[in-house]
Design an enzyme around this catalytic site. Structure first.
Site, PDB file in Angstrom:
ATOM      1  N   LEU B  64       1.055  -1.087   0.063  1.00  0.00           N
ATOM      2  CA  LEU B  64       0.070   0.031  -0.032  1.00  0.00           C
ATOM      3  C   LEU B  64       0.852   0.913  -0.165  1.00  0.00           C
ATOM      4  O   LEU B  64      -0.203   1.826  -0.348  1.00  0.00           O
ATOM      5  CB  LEU B  64      -1.029  -0.071   1.336  1.00  0.00           C
ATOM      6  N   ARG B  65       1.995   1.301   0.081  1.00  0.00           N
ATOM      7  CA  ARG B  65       2.654   1.919   0.297  1.00  0.00           C
ATOM      8  C   ARG B  65       3.103   3.164   0.833  1.00  0.00           C
ATOM      9  O   ARG B  65       3.658   4.031   1.059  1.00  0.00           O
ATOM     10  CB  ARG B  65       3.238   2.714  -1.169  1.00  0.00           C
ATOM     11  N   ASP B 306       0.790  -9.461  -5.511  1.00  0.00           N
ATOM     12  CA  ASP B 306       2.535  -9.775  -5.286  1.00  0.00           C
ATOM     13  C   ASP B 306       2.148  -7.991  -5.530  1.00  0.00           C
ATOM     14  O   ASP B 306       2.916  -6.955  -6.221  1.00  0.00           O
ATOM     15  CB  ASP B 306       3.127 -10.146  -6.122  1.00  0.00           C
TER      16      ASP B 306
END
Lengths: 320, 427
Positions: B64-65, B306
Site C-alpha cells: 500500500l506504500r 504481489d
C-alpha cells in the site's frame, strides 16, 4: 513483435543490435562500406552525404576510442558532430536519461550515437523517440552494457570478408570473456546470420553466460581443441576487474590457460587471421608475438571501423 | 442495511457450493443462503443475473506504500484499487519506510485503514529490526498491534544463526513466519532469470539455485525449529519440487505464487520491457508451466497479486535500473479466471486459491460465505472483460506487464462487511 530497429517498410531505422538484423541489410552495410575505405586514402577525406546534419555522440560511459571513430566517420561525411560526455555532466546532476534525450532532441539532432553502461539503454531511447513523435532521429548503439556493440560486430564482419571473401566455409573462434562482452554477442549474431557454419567460444566456465550454446555456438574449455583448424580467431578484452568477484584467480593464470601464444596459433589454419576489438592487454589475453605477428589484422580493423560507421550513418540518413 | 443478492451463481469453494442461489446479508454478516432468515426485510437488492457471487478475494501480498512511499501510492488510491478488484482482505509486506518493525507503525496503518469502504488490512510485521537481519523485533507487541505473521518482504536474512533464532522465537508464540527464498549472494546484481533471454540481452542473471539454496536452508531450519513457515512468491519448478518433497517428509510449509509468475516467463521481457522487471525474476517457460500445475493441484496454496505500485520515473529507465514490481490488485481476479480457463479448471477450484485458501494461511475468518461469516463478497460478470489500461486502473501504480491486454471477468460489486465498497456501474 516488430523489430524495433526496422521501420514499417523493413528498412533500417536505428542500429541497436546485430541480432535479428536481416542478412540483406547486414550485407548491404558491408557493401556500402567498401567505397568508403578509399575515402580515407584521398587527399581530401570528405564526402557531403551528411552535410547539414547534426550527429550527437552521447557517451554515458567513457570511451575515447569508440567516440573518436564515430566522430571521424561523421566528419568525413560532413556532419556537424557534438560530443557529450554525460557521466560528467547532466547525469551527475541527477537528470534522467530520457530528460537528457528530450533536451538534445529539441536541439534538432538528426542522429544519436549512444554508449551506456546499462544493457538496453539505446532501445529505451529509440522507443521514447517513437513515443514522442521524434522517430526521425536515428539511434546508433555504440555499446550498451553487456548487450550489444553492433558497429564493432559489423566492422569485424567487414574484416573477415575482406580477408576471407566468403563466410559459408569458415570456422571462427571467439576467445575470452564472453559473459561480459557486448562485442562477442554482436559478433555471434552477425556470424550466424551470415552463414558461418562453426562458431566456437573458448573460455573458462566463469566467463561464459548460461545457455550460450543456444546462440548457435560450440563451447570449448580447452584452447587447443578450440583453435584447431580455425580460419578466424577473435580475441576479447579481459578487464582487470574480473580478478574481483572470484571469476578468475590472476591474469597470469588466465594467460597460462587461455592466452593466445604463437604455439597455440600454430594449431589454426596457416592463413588464419587474428582480430581484437582493442584495447589489448598484452601478456594477459594475447602474446605480443601474436599481436604484432603475421596473422594479426588488428590495425586494419580500426581503419575498416571508420568505413563501416560511415556506411551505417549514410544508410540511416537515407543516402547510399 | 439488509441486502439481498439475487439470481446469481453462488460459488463458495470453502463450503463446496456452486449453484444458483440468493445471498442475504444483514449487520455486516451473511445471514442466509437460498432463503432469507425469519423477519428479513430487504433494504437493498442487487440483481446478479448472469454473474458469479463469490467470497471477496484474499490477497497475501499487496503493497500500500504507506508509510514512506506516498508518492507511489496512498491508502486511498490502493483501497479503491482493491475494492475495484474484488479484494476484501489483504496482507501488506513490511517493506515500508520505515519498515513495520514497531507497534506504533502497525497501529497507525490499521487505524488509517479502518474505513467502511476499505478492505481489511493485515500488516505482516518485520521479523528483524529495519529488516536488517540482525536483531529481532518485538513480535509479541507487534502481534498485539495486529500482525498475524512476520516476514522480511523481499529481503533475506543473511546470517543463518539470526534466521534460526527468528524462527525459534516466532514459533515460541506460534507466529507464522513468511519468507521469500532467494540467496542474496547468488542474486547479487541480477535482474533477470539466468537463462537464454538474459544471455541474449546481456542482463545479469539470477540462477534458479538462488531460490533452491535459500529454500534448503529455510526448510531445514523449519524442521529443526518447528516454525510454521509460509514461502512467498515461488518462482521455479525446482523450488516447487523441494517444497513438495519437504511436505512429504513432514514439514508443514505452505507457499504462494504471484500472478506474474503464473502467466509470464523471461521471454516476456522482449526488448527490455521494464514492466517485466519483477522480483523474484520471471523464469523459464518450463518453470511457469510447473507453477500453473502446482497451483492447480494444490502444491501451491494460494495465488497473490504481489501488488507493487511503482512510479513512472522509476520504470522509464534502462531495464537493470528499473525498480522491480508491478501493480496487481485489479488483475488478481481476471488473471485467476484466465488461468482457470486455460487449465480447464472448475471455477470453484480456481477461486479457492484466492479466497478460502489464502484466508487459511492468514488464519482469518474470510474467504467463505457460510451463514455467520463477515459479508465480504465479490460479484463479477465472467462474460465481460477488463481491458488493462492506465485509464482503467484505479491504483496509482500503472506499471504492469499486462498493459494493453483484454482479460476475462469484470467486477460488478464488492461488499466489505456488508457495505457496498465498489459499484461497477450496476445496471
Amino acid at each position: 513483435m516488430r523489430n524495433p530497429q526496422l521501420n514499417a517498410k523493413g528498412e533500417l531505422q536505428h542500429l541497436l543490435t546485430t541480432e535479428g538484423l536481416p542478412r540483406a541489410i547486414l550485407t548491404s552495410i558491408l557493401d556500402t562500406a567498401e567505397p568508403f575505405t578509399e575515402v580515407a586514402e584521398r587527399e581530401v577525406k570528405k564526402l557531403p552525404l551528411l552535410r547539414g546534419k547534426s550527429v550527437f555522440n552521447l557517451f554515458f560511459e567513457n570511451s575515447t576510442r569508440t567516440r573518436t571513430t564515430f566522430e571521424i566517420a561523421a566528419k568525413r561525411l560532413s556532419a556537424d558532430v557534438i560530443n557529450l560526455n554525460i557521466n560528467t555532466s547532466s547525469a551527475a546532476k541527477g537528470e534522467s536519461l530520457l530528460d537528457t534525450v528530450d533536451n538534445l532532441a529539441a536541439m534538432q539532432a538528426d542522429m544519436f550515437v549512444v554508449r551506456h553502461a546499462a544493457s538496453g539503454a539505446p532501445h529505451l531511447i529509440a522507443e521514447h523517440l517513437a513515443n514522442t513523435g521524434k522517430d526521425h532521429i536515428h539511434v546508433i548503439n555504440a555499446g550498451d552494457g553487456r548487450h550489444a556493440h553492433p558497429t564493432q560486430g559489423l566492422l569485424d564482419m567487414y574484416t573477415i570478408r575482406h580477408y576471407k571473401r566468403e563466410f559459408t566455409g569458415l570456422t571462427v573462434a571467439i576467445v575470452g570473456d564472453v559473459l561480459h562482452s557486448r562485442v562477442a554477442r554482436s559478433q555471434i549474431h552477425a556470424l550466424t546470420t551470415l552463414g558461418v557454419p562453426e562458431i566456437r567460444v573458448i573460455a573458462p566456465k566463469t566467463l561464459l553466460p548460461s545457455c550460450v550454446e543456444r546462440l548457435g555456438v560450440r563451447v570449448c574449455h580447452d584452447i587447443h581443441e578450440g583453435l584447431r583448424g580455425v580460419d578466424v580467431v577473435m580475441m576479447l578484452r579481459l578487464q582487470n576487474e574480473r580478478m574481483q568477484g572470484a571469476l578468475l584467480p590472476s591474469p597470469q593464470e588466465y594467460f597460462k590457460s587461455f592466452g593466445l601464444t604463437p604455439e597455440r596459433m600454430a594449431l589454426a589454419k596457416p592463413d588464419a587471421i587474428v582480430m581484437h576489438p582493442g584495447p589489448m592487454n598484452r601478456g594477459v589475453e594475447i602474446d605480443s608475438a601474436v599481436a604484432d605477428g603475421p596473422h594479426a589484422v588488428i590495425l586494419p580493423q580500426v581503419t575498416f571501423g571508420i568505413a563501416v560507421r560511415m556506411a551505417v550513418m549514410a544508410m540511416l540518413a537515407g543516402v547510399k | 442495511m439488509k441486502i439481498q443478492i439475487r439470481n446469481g451463481r453462488l460459488i463458495d469453494p470453502a463450503n463446496g457450493i456452486d449453484r444458483n442461489a440468493d445471498l442475504f446479508i444483514a449487520r455486516g454478516h451473511i445471514v442466509g443462503v437460498d432463503h432469507a432468515p425469519a423477519g428479513f426485510e430487504t433494504s437493498g437488492t442487487l440483481d446478479a443475473t448472469g454473474c458469479i457471487v463469490c467470497p471477496g478475494l484474499v490477497d497475501l501480498s499487496a503493497r500500500l506504500r504507506e508509510p514512506g512511499y506516498e508518492y507511489r501510492a496512498t491508502l486511498e488510491s490502493e483501497m479503491a484499487a482493491a475494492a475495484a478488484g474484488g479484494v476484501t482482505s489483504l496482507a501488506c509486506p513490511p517493506d515500508t519506510d520505515p519498515p513495520l518493525d514497531e507497534p506504533g507503525l502497525v497501529e497507525m496503518l490499521k487505524h488509517r485503514a479502518r474505513l467502511p469502504a476499505f478492505a481489511h488490512v493485515y500488516p505482516v510485521g518485520a521479523l528483524t529490526l529495519k529488516l536488517a537481519g540482525e536483531r529481532l523485533t518485538e513480535m509479541a507487541e507487534l502481534a498485539e498491534a495486529g500482525c498475524l505473521a512476520f516476514g522480511q518482504a523481499n529481503t533475506a536474512i543473511v546470517d543463518t544463526q539470526v534466521l534460526a533464532r527468528a524462527m525459534q522465537y516466532a514459533s515460541t508464540f506460534g507466529f507464522p513466519v513468511w519468507l521469500q527464498a532467494q540467496d542474496p549472494f547468488l542474486a547479487r546484481m541480477g535482474v533477470a532469470h539466468d537463462g537464454e533471454v538474459a544471455t541474449r540481452l546481456g542482463l545479469a542473471g539470477i540462477p534458479v539455485a538462488a531460490e533452491t539454496i535459500a529454500l534448503a536452508t529455510i526448510l531445514q531450519l523449519a524442521r529443526e525449529t518447528g516454525a510454521q513457515i509460509h514461502l512467498t512468491r515461488i518462482s521455479s519448478a525446482s523450488g516447487l519440487e523441494m517444497i513438495a518433497a519437504a511436505r512429504r517428509s513432514g514439514i508443514s510449509a505452505t507457499c504462494d505464487v504471484a500472478i506474474h509468475h503464473l502467466h509470464l516467463c523471461d521471454h516476456d521481457i522482449a526488448y527490455f520491457n521494464p514492466h517485466a522487471r519483477i522480483d523474484p525474476p520471471l523464469r523459464a517457460q518450463a518453470d511457469r508451466d510447473a507453477l500453473r500445475r502446482g497451483l492447480a493441484d494444490g502444491t501451491i496454496n494460494a495465488l497473490c497479486s504481489d501488488h507493487t505500485p511503482v512510479d513512472d520515473d522509476a520504470k522509464q529507465v534502462p531495464f537493470d535500473e528499473a525498480e522491480p514490481g508491478a501493480t496487481g490488485l485489479e488483475l488478481l481476479l481476471p488473471l485467476t479466471l484466465k488461468w482457470a480457463t486455460e487449465m480447464k479448471l472448475p471455477l470453484a477450484q480456481a477461486l479457492a486459491r484466492v479466497t478460502c485458501d489464502p484466508a487459511k494461511i492468514l488464519g482469518i475468518d474470510a474467504g467463505n460465505l457460510k451463514v455467520g461469516a463477515p459479508a465480504d463478497v465479490c460479484v463479477f460478470d465472467p462474460q465481460a472483460s477488463f481491458r488493462v489500461s492506465r485509464e482503467n486502473l484505479k491504483s496509482q501504480g500503472k506499471n504492469t506487464p499486462f498493459l494493453g491486454l483484454e482479460l476475462p471477468g469484470r467486477v460488478k460489486a464488492t461488499l466489505i462487511d456488508g457495505h457496498l465498497a465498489y459499484d461497477g456501474s450496476w445496471g
